[in-house]
Design a protein around this motif. Structure first.
Motif, PDB file in Angstrom:
ATOM      1  N   VAL A   7       0.874  -1.165   0.000  1.00 47.44           N
ATOM      2  CA  VAL A   7       0.000   0.000   0.000  1.00 47.44           C
ATOM      3  C   VAL A   7       0.911   1.214   0.000  1.00 47.44           C
ATOM      4  O   VAL A   7       1.908   1.243   0.731  1.00 47.44           O
ATOM      5  N   ALA A   8       0.599   2.208  -0.822  1.00 48.27           N
ATOM      6  CA  ALA A   8       1.415   3.424  -0.891  1.00 48.27           C
ATOM      7  C   ALA A   8       0.655   4.594  -0.279  1.00 48.27           C
ATOM      8  O   ALA A   8      -0.539   4.755  -0.517  1.00 48.27           O
ATOM      9  N   LEU A   9       1.357   5.382   0.512  1.00 49.52           N
ATOM     10  CA  LEU A   9       0.768   6.528   1.192  1.00 49.52           C
ATOM     11  C   LEU A   9       1.606   7.781   0.938  1.00 49.52           C
ATOM     12  O   LEU A   9       2.827   7.749   1.079  1.00 49.52           O
ATOM     13  N   TRP A  10       0.944   8.881   0.574  1.00 51.58           N
ATOM     14  CA  TRP A  10       1.633  10.163   0.483  1.00 51.58           C
ATOM     15  C   TRP A  10       1.778  10.738   1.892  1.00 51.58           C
ATOM     16  O   TRP A  10       0.884  10.584   2.727  1.00 51.58           O
ATOM     17  N   THR A  11       2.874  11.410   2.132  1.00 51.20           N
ATOM     18  CA  THR A  11       3.102  12.070   3.415  1.00 51.20           C
ATOM     19  C   THR A  11       3.899  13.343   3.193  1.00 51.20           C
ATOM     20  O   THR A  11       4.661  13.456   2.225  1.00 51.20           O
ATOM     21  N   GLU A  12       3.739  14.300   4.084  1.00 54.21           N
ATOM     22  CA  GLU A  12       4.538  15.524   4.008  1.00 54.21           C
ATOM     23  C   GLU A  12       5.900  15.341   4.681  1.00 54.21           C
ATOM     24  O   GLU A  12       6.817  16.100   4.420  1.00 54.21           O
ATOM     25  N   ASP A  13       6.019  14.342   5.563  1.00 51.96           N
ATOM     26  CA  ASP A  13       7.267  14.131   6.299  1.00 51.96           C
ATOM     27  C   ASP A  13       7.640  12.645   6.263  1.00 51.96           C
ATOM     28  O   ASP A  13       7.269  11.876   7.139  1.00 51.96           O
ATOM     29  N   ARG A  68     -11.884  17.950   9.050  1.00 48.72           N
ATOM     30  CA  ARG A  68     -11.706  16.762   9.880  1.00 48.72           C
ATOM     31  C   ARG A  68     -12.983  15.925   9.850  1.00 48.72           C
ATOM     32  O   ARG A  68     -14.077  16.447  10.039  1.00 48.72           O
ATOM     33  N   GLY A  69     -12.838  14.640   9.582  1.00 55.29           N
ATOM     34  CA  GLY A  69     -13.974  13.730   9.554  1.00 55.29           C
ATOM     35  C   GLY A  69     -14.712  13.681   8.229  1.00 55.29           C
ATOM     36  O   GLY A  69     -15.671  12.937   8.091  1.00 55.29           O
ATOM     37  N   ALA A  70     -14.275  14.477   7.251  1.00 58.71           N
ATOM     38  CA  ALA A  70     -14.952  14.482   5.954  1.00 58.71           C
ATOM     39  C   ALA A  70     -14.763  13.132   5.261  1.00 58.71           C
ATOM     40  O   ALA A  70     -13.716  12.508   5.372  1.00 58.71           O
ATOM     41  N   GLN A  71     -15.785  12.677   4.572  1.00 57.06           N
ATOM     42  CA  GLN A  71     -15.730  11.430   3.827  1.00 57.06           C
ATOM     43  C   GLN A  71     -15.417  11.725   2.373  1.00 57.06           C
ATOM     44  O   GLN A  71     -15.760  12.783   1.857  1.00 57.06           O
ATOM     45  N   ARG A  72     -14.739  10.781   1.706  1.00 57.87           N
ATOM     46  CA  ARG A  72     -14.406  10.938   0.305  1.00 57.87           C
ATOM     47  C   ARG A  72     -14.289   9.561  -0.330  1.00 57.87           C
ATOM     48  O   ARG A  72     -14.119   8.567   0.363  1.00 57.87           O
ATOM     49  N   MET A  73     -14.356   9.501  -1.628  1.00 58.46           N
ATOM     50  CA  MET A  73     -14.215   8.238  -2.349  1.00 58.46           C
ATOM     51  C   MET A  73     -12.749   7.824  -2.349  1.00 58.46           C
ATOM     52  O   MET A  73     -11.860   8.657  -2.281  1.00 58.46           O
ATOM     53  N   GLY A  74     -12.501   6.514  -2.427  1.00 59.44           N
ATOM     54  CA  GLY A  74     -11.130   6.019  -2.494  1.00 59.44           C
ATOM     55  C   GLY A  74     -10.743   5.299  -1.210  1.00 59.44           C
ATOM     56  O   GLY A  74     -11.592   4.924  -0.399  1.00 59.44           O
ATOM     57  N   LEU A  75      -9.455   5.107  -1.042  1.00 56.04           N
ATOM     58  CA  LEU A  75      -8.946   4.412   0.132  1.00 56.04           C
ATOM     59  C   LEU A  75      -9.421   5.093   1.404  1.00 56.04           C
ATOM     60  O   LEU A  75      -9.297   6.305   1.557  1.00 56.04           O
ATOM     61  N   THR A  76      -9.974   4.312   2.304  1.00 52.94           N
ATOM     62  CA  THR A  76     -10.505   4.860   3.541  1.00 52.94           C
ATOM     63  C   THR A  76      -9.555   4.649   4.711  1.00 52.94           C
ATOM     64  O   THR A  76      -9.356   5.548   5.515  1.00 52.94           O
ATOM     65  N   HIS A  77      -8.962   3.470   4.819  1.00 57.81           N
ATOM     66  CA  HIS A  77      -8.027   3.239   5.910  1.00 57.81           C
ATOM     67  C   HIS A  77      -7.147   2.035   5.620  1.00 57.81           C
ATOM     68  O   HIS A  77      -7.426   1.250   4.729  1.00 57.81           O
ATOM     69  N   VAL A  78      -6.084   1.944   6.395  1.00 58.87           N
ATOM     70  CA  VAL A  78      -5.219   0.767   6.399  1.00 58.87           C
ATOM     71  C   VAL A  78      -5.265   0.224   7.818  1.00 58.87           C
ATOM     72  O   VAL A  78      -5.058   0.979   8.770  1.00 58.87           O
ATOM     73  N   ALA A  79      -5.581  -1.038   7.990  1.00 59.75           N
ATOM     74  CA  ALA A  79      -5.660  -1.638   9.316  1.00 59.75           C
ATOM     75  C   ALA A  79      -4.407  -2.465   9.572  1.00 59.75           C
ATOM     76  O   ALA A  79      -4.001  -3.254   8.725  1.00 59.75           O
ATOM     77  N   ILE A  80      -3.800  -2.265  10.739  1.00 58.18           N
ATOM     78  CA  ILE A  80      -2.617  -3.016  11.129  1.00 58.18           C
ATOM     79  C   ILE A  80      -2.967  -3.845  12.344  1.00 58.18           C
ATOM     80  O   ILE A  80      -3.341  -3.323  13.387  1.00 58.18           O
TER      81      ILE A  80
END
Length: 90
Positions: A7-13, A68-80
């Motif tokens: 899974v790929a995630l964008w991040t600022e840091d 904060r809390g807004a919903q959007r289409m696409g990946l919602t979460h990654v569960a570990i």
């Protein structure tokens, strides 16, 4: 055999997030890959069971700011999964 490779995630840091996953989830952070011509850098995290996350950062991709809390289409979460509640309650 079909499987999700990573899974790929964008991040600022990039390094801060790699340190987070290494510290709290025991991930091994691979070396930083950089392509200065494209303003791109990434690091792969590998977990003990083989799951991988690619962390990516870019000088040309800006975060999509949402309330904060807004919903959007696409990946919602990654569960570990960590195996036990006590592993989380540290």
């Amino acid at each position: 055999m079909t499987r999700i490779d990573h899974v790929a995630l964008w991040t600022e840091d990039l390094d801060r997030l790699a340190t987070f996953y290494a510290t709290y989830f025991g991930a091994s952070a691979g070396p930083r890959y950089a392509n200065p011509a494209k303003g791109f850098a990434s690091r792969f995290l590998v977990f003990a069971e083989g799951a991988r996350i690619e962390l990516m950062t870019s000088t040309v991709v800006a975060p999509a700011r949402q309330a904060r809390g807004a919903q959007r289409m696409g990946l919602t979460h990654v569960a570990i999964g960590v195996g036990a509640d006590r592993e989380v309650d540290v």
